[in-house]
Write a protein that holds these residues in place. Sequence first.
Motif, PDB file in Angstrom:
ATOM      1  N   ARG B 146       0.848  -1.204   0.000  1.00 29.11           N
ATOM      2  CA  ARG B 146       0.000   0.000   0.000  1.00 29.11           C
ATOM      3  C   ARG B 146       0.882   1.253   0.000  1.00 29.11           C
ATOM      4  N   ARG B 147       1.972   1.188   0.755  1.00 29.94           N
ATOM      5  CA  ARG B 147       2.885   2.344   0.783  1.00 29.94           C
ATOM      6  C   ARG B 147       3.575   2.520  -0.573  1.00 29.94           C
ATOM      7  N   VAL B 148       3.957   1.413  -1.211  1.00 29.78           N
ATOM      8  CA  VAL B 148       4.601   1.516  -2.523  1.00 29.78           C
ATOM      9  C   VAL B 148       3.613   2.116  -3.527  1.00 29.78           C
ATOM     10  N   ALA B 149       2.354   1.703  -3.427  1.00 30.20           N
ATOM     11  CA  ALA B 149       1.326   2.242  -4.332  1.00 30.20           C
ATOM     12  C   ALA B 149       1.213   3.757  -4.166  1.00 30.20           C
ATOM     13  N   GLU B 150       1.407   4.229  -2.930  1.00 28.82           N
ATOM     14  CA  GLU B 150       1.326   5.677  -2.668  1.00 28.82           C
ATOM     15  C   GLU B 150       2.599   6.412  -3.089  1.00 28.82           C
ATOM     16  N   GLY B 151       3.627   5.634  -3.498  1.00 24.66           N
ATOM     17  CA  GLY B 151       4.838   6.276  -4.015  1.00 24.66           C
ATOM     18  C   GLY B 151       6.082   6.103  -3.168  1.00 24.66           C
ATOM     19  N   ALA B 152       6.040   5.260  -2.122  1.00 24.43           N
ATOM     20  CA  ALA B 152       7.250   5.049  -1.318  1.00 24.43           C
ATOM     21  C   ALA B 152       8.328   4.390  -2.175  1.00 24.43           C
ATOM     22  N   ALA B 153       9.587   4.862  -2.035  1.00 21.42           N
ATOM     23  CA  ALA B 153      10.692   4.324  -2.825  1.00 21.42           C
ATOM     24  C   ALA B 153      11.524   3.355  -2.004  1.00 21.42           C
ATOM     25  N   MET B 154      11.160   3.191  -0.754  1.00 23.00           N
ATOM     26  CA  MET B 154      11.887   2.277   0.122  1.00 23.00           C
ATOM     27  C   MET B 154      10.925   1.871   1.237  1.00 23.00           C
ATOM     28  N   ILE B 155      11.010   0.596   1.629  1.00 30.35           N
ATOM     29  CA  ILE B 155      10.198   0.105   2.740  1.00 30.35           C
ATOM     30  C   ILE B 155      11.147  -0.314   3.859  1.00 30.35           C
ATOM     31  N   ARG B 156      10.740  -0.067   5.085  1.00 28.92           N
ATOM     32  CA  ARG B 156      11.504  -0.597   6.220  1.00 28.92           C
ATOM     33  C   ARG B 156      10.521  -1.267   7.162  1.00 28.92           C
ATOM     34  N   THR B 157      11.001  -2.240   7.906  1.00 29.93           N
ATOM     35  CA  THR B 157      10.144  -2.829   8.925  1.00 29.93           C
ATOM     36  C   THR B 157       9.875  -1.746   9.958  1.00 29.93           C
ATOM     37  N   LYS B 158       8.754  -1.844  10.638  1.00 31.73           N
ATOM     38  CA  LYS B 158       8.473  -0.874  11.692  1.00 31.73           C
ATOM     39  C   LYS B 158       9.208  -1.263  12.974  1.00 31.73           C
ATOM     40  N   GLY B 159       9.126  -2.561  13.323  1.00 31.01           N
ATOM     41  CA  GLY B 159       9.672  -2.963  14.612  1.00 31.01           C
ATOM     42  C   GLY B 159       8.970  -2.184  15.699  1.00 31.01           C
ATOM     43  N   GLU B 160       9.545  -2.153  16.890  1.00 33.06           N
ATOM     44  CA  GLU B 160       8.990  -1.277  17.914  1.00 33.06           C
ATOM     45  C   GLU B 160      10.071  -0.275  18.285  1.00 33.06           C
ATOM     46  N   PRO B 161       9.942   0.959  17.753  1.00 41.38           N
ATOM     47  CA  PRO B 161      11.010   1.944  17.880  1.00 41.38           C
ATOM     48  C   PRO B 161      11.274   2.341  19.334  1.00 41.38           C
ATOM     49  N   GLY B 162      12.539   2.666  19.597  1.00 43.25           N
ATOM     50  CA  GLY B 162      12.892   3.237  20.896  1.00 43.25           C
ATOM     51  C   GLY B 162      12.942   2.246  22.036  1.00 43.25           C
ATOM     52  N   THR B 163      12.918   0.957  21.715  1.00 49.35           N
ATOM     53  CA  THR B 163      12.933  -0.029  22.795  1.00 49.35           C
ATOM     54  C   THR B 163      14.286  -0.701  22.964  1.00 49.35           C
ATOM     55  N   GLY B 164      15.058  -0.814  21.881  1.00 51.40           N
ATOM     56  CA  GLY B 164      16.260  -1.625  21.950  1.00 51.40           C
ATOM     57  C   GLY B 164      15.916  -3.101  21.988  1.00 51.40           C
ATOM     58  N   ASP B 165      14.666  -3.425  21.673  1.00 49.77           N
ATOM     59  CA  ASP B 165      14.207  -4.812  21.621  1.00 49.77           C
ATOM     60  C   ASP B 165      13.893  -5.125  20.160  1.00 49.77           C
ATOM     61  N   VAL B 166      14.650  -6.056  19.592  1.00 47.37           N
ATOM     62  CA  VAL B 166      14.588  -6.285  18.148  1.00 47.37           C
ATOM     63  C   VAL B 166      13.419  -7.201  17.737  1.00 47.37           C
ATOM     64  N   VAL B 167      12.708  -7.730  18.733  1.00 45.05           N
ATOM     65  CA  VAL B 167      11.735  -8.798  18.460  1.00 45.05           C
ATOM     66  C   VAL B 167      10.681  -8.442  17.399  1.00 45.05           C
ATOM     67  N   HIS B 168      10.205  -7.208  17.401  1.00 43.27           N
ATOM     68  CA  HIS B 168       9.175  -6.891  16.415  1.00 43.27           C
ATOM     69  C   HIS B 168       9.738  -6.614  15.017  1.00 43.27           C
TER      70      HIS B 168
END
Lengths: 203, 338
Positions: B146-168
Amino acid sequence: MGAGPDKLETPSPLIGVLALQGAFEAHATRLRELDARTLLVRTPSQLSDIDALVIPGGESTTFLKHLDRGGFFDLLKTFVEQKPTFGTCAGAILLAANVVHPHQQSLAALDITIERNFYGRQNDSRILQTPTTLPGGPLETVYIRAPRITLTGPGVETLATRDGDATLVRQGHLLAATFHPELSPDTRVHKLFLQMVRDASTT
Amino acid sequence: MADITSTNGSSNGSSLRLKTGLAEMLKGGVIMDVMSVEQARIAEEAGAVAVMALERVPAMIRATGGVARMCNPKLIKDIIAVSSIPVMAKARIGHFVEAQVLESLGVDFIDESEVLTPADEKYHIDKHRFTTPFVCGAKNLGEALRRVAEGAAMIRTKGEPGTGDVVHAVQHMRTITSEIKALTVLGEEELYTAAKNLQAPYELVRMVAKAGKLPVPNFSAGGIATPADAALMMQLGAETVFVGSGIFMKDGAQPLDVEVWTKMDANIGLCTTGDIGQHRNPEERAEGVSRAKAIVLATLHYSDPKIIAEASEGMLGSMKGLAAAAIEESQRMQTRGW
C-alpha cells in the motif's frame, strides 16, 4: 539460470564487484545479463580470485572506512593499478587521483580531479540524454547526488559529457563514470568494460 | 550547452528510478538517527551511509510523551551543512505540509514515520507528488505494497522503535518475507484473491509474485541496538538497517553526552574559553563512537560471526532497552499507520 560460458573456448574472466556497500547488486545483475561471471568481493583475499573489478556507487566515506581494515586499501590499490577496473559515482571518486569538496583519501589510479556532490542533493538528481563518443547516439545517464570530474589528465580519454564536463572517462585499463549505467537499460557502458576486460586478457 | 533533455519528472517511471536509485546506493549500510551536528559528524566518521535528523530519538519520545512532530528546520539545515552523506528527516503520517517543508530544505529522503504522532488517521501522504523520495514502515506485505502504491521508494520494517528490543523488527521482516514466498507459488488466477486478501493493488502483488521480492529496496528499523541485532536483520533479508536510539542513548530518556564545548557555553561560564571545541564528556563520547563503529562493521560482515564478535567486543556499553512485550498495545508505535 546459470548460463554457461560455452561460447568461449577459454573460461570467461571473473568480474568482481566490490560489495562493501552500495549498488553492487545492480552491477552484478547487469554483468550477468551480459553473460559475465561475477563475484561479490567483501574481503581483500577475494581480490586474487578475480580478473577485473567494478567499484559501484554508494557512499565513498563508508567504503574508505571498510577499506581501512586488514590492509584492504593497499591490496585494492595494487589491484586497480594492474587490472581492469570500472568505478561508478563513489567508485569513480575512489579511483580519482584527487578528490575535493571535501578532500579525502583515494586510490589515486586515474588521472582526474573529482568534486563530490557537485550537482546538488537528491532533489537535483537527474536522468539525462548526454552526448557520447560510443556508437549508437546519445547515452541515457542516471545521476544521483553525482560528483563532477573537474580536471582530466593528458592520458585520459573522455567518452561522454554533461554540459561540457567529462562524465565517462577511460585511461588504459581504467574506466570511470559519474553516472549510474547499472540503473539504465542502456547496456553500452558495461559492454565497453567487458570489451576492455577481454582486451586485457588477450594481451 | 543545450545538449541535454531532462526527463526527470516528465514520466513517473524515470522519477521512481531516481528515487529507488538513491535507495540502491544506501544498501549494505547503516542509517543513524542523530539529534545534533556533533552526532552527525560521529555517524559519518563511523561509516554511516546516511543520517536521520531528528530532535528526539524514539526512546526519548517514548519517555517524555507529548506530540512528536517534524524536526526543527534549523537543526536539519545545520546537519545538512556538515554532512557529505545523505540526510533524511521524518514527517508525521499524513502530514504532507511537513513533507513539503522537508523537501524545500533539501533533505535527501523523507521518512513518513510512525515514530511521530500521526497527523491523519485515514490517509498517508500522496508521495508521488514529491521529487524527494520517501521511506515508509510496514509490518506486513500488504502494508508495504500500500505504501509503494502511494509512491514510497523504500520500505523498512516498523519494529517497535525506541525499545532496543529487536523482536518486532524480526517479526515484521519474517512476515514480509514469508508472505512474499507464499505469493511466488500461486497461479495467475490465485493472485487476484491474494491481492484482495493482502488489501494491496493487484499489479504490485503480481510484480512481487514474479520477482520474489519487493519492487523497492527493503530495509529494517525498530529496536536494533547491537551489532548482532544489525547482523540478524541483514541475515533475515534486510538490505540496510536503521539504528535509532541504540547508538547515542544512555538509557531510555538520556542521551550520551557526545557534544563539544561551544563559545556560548564559555560566554555563560559553563567552561573556559580554552575548553571551546573540547569534548564535554570524553568517556560518553567514546561510548557513542564505539557503538556507531561496531554496528557499521557488523552490518558489512553480517554473515561472519567472528567479525560480529569482534565488533561486539569493541562496543562500550549499550542502551538499557525496554522489553517490547511490556509495552501496552495502545502505547505501541507500530500500530500507527494502516
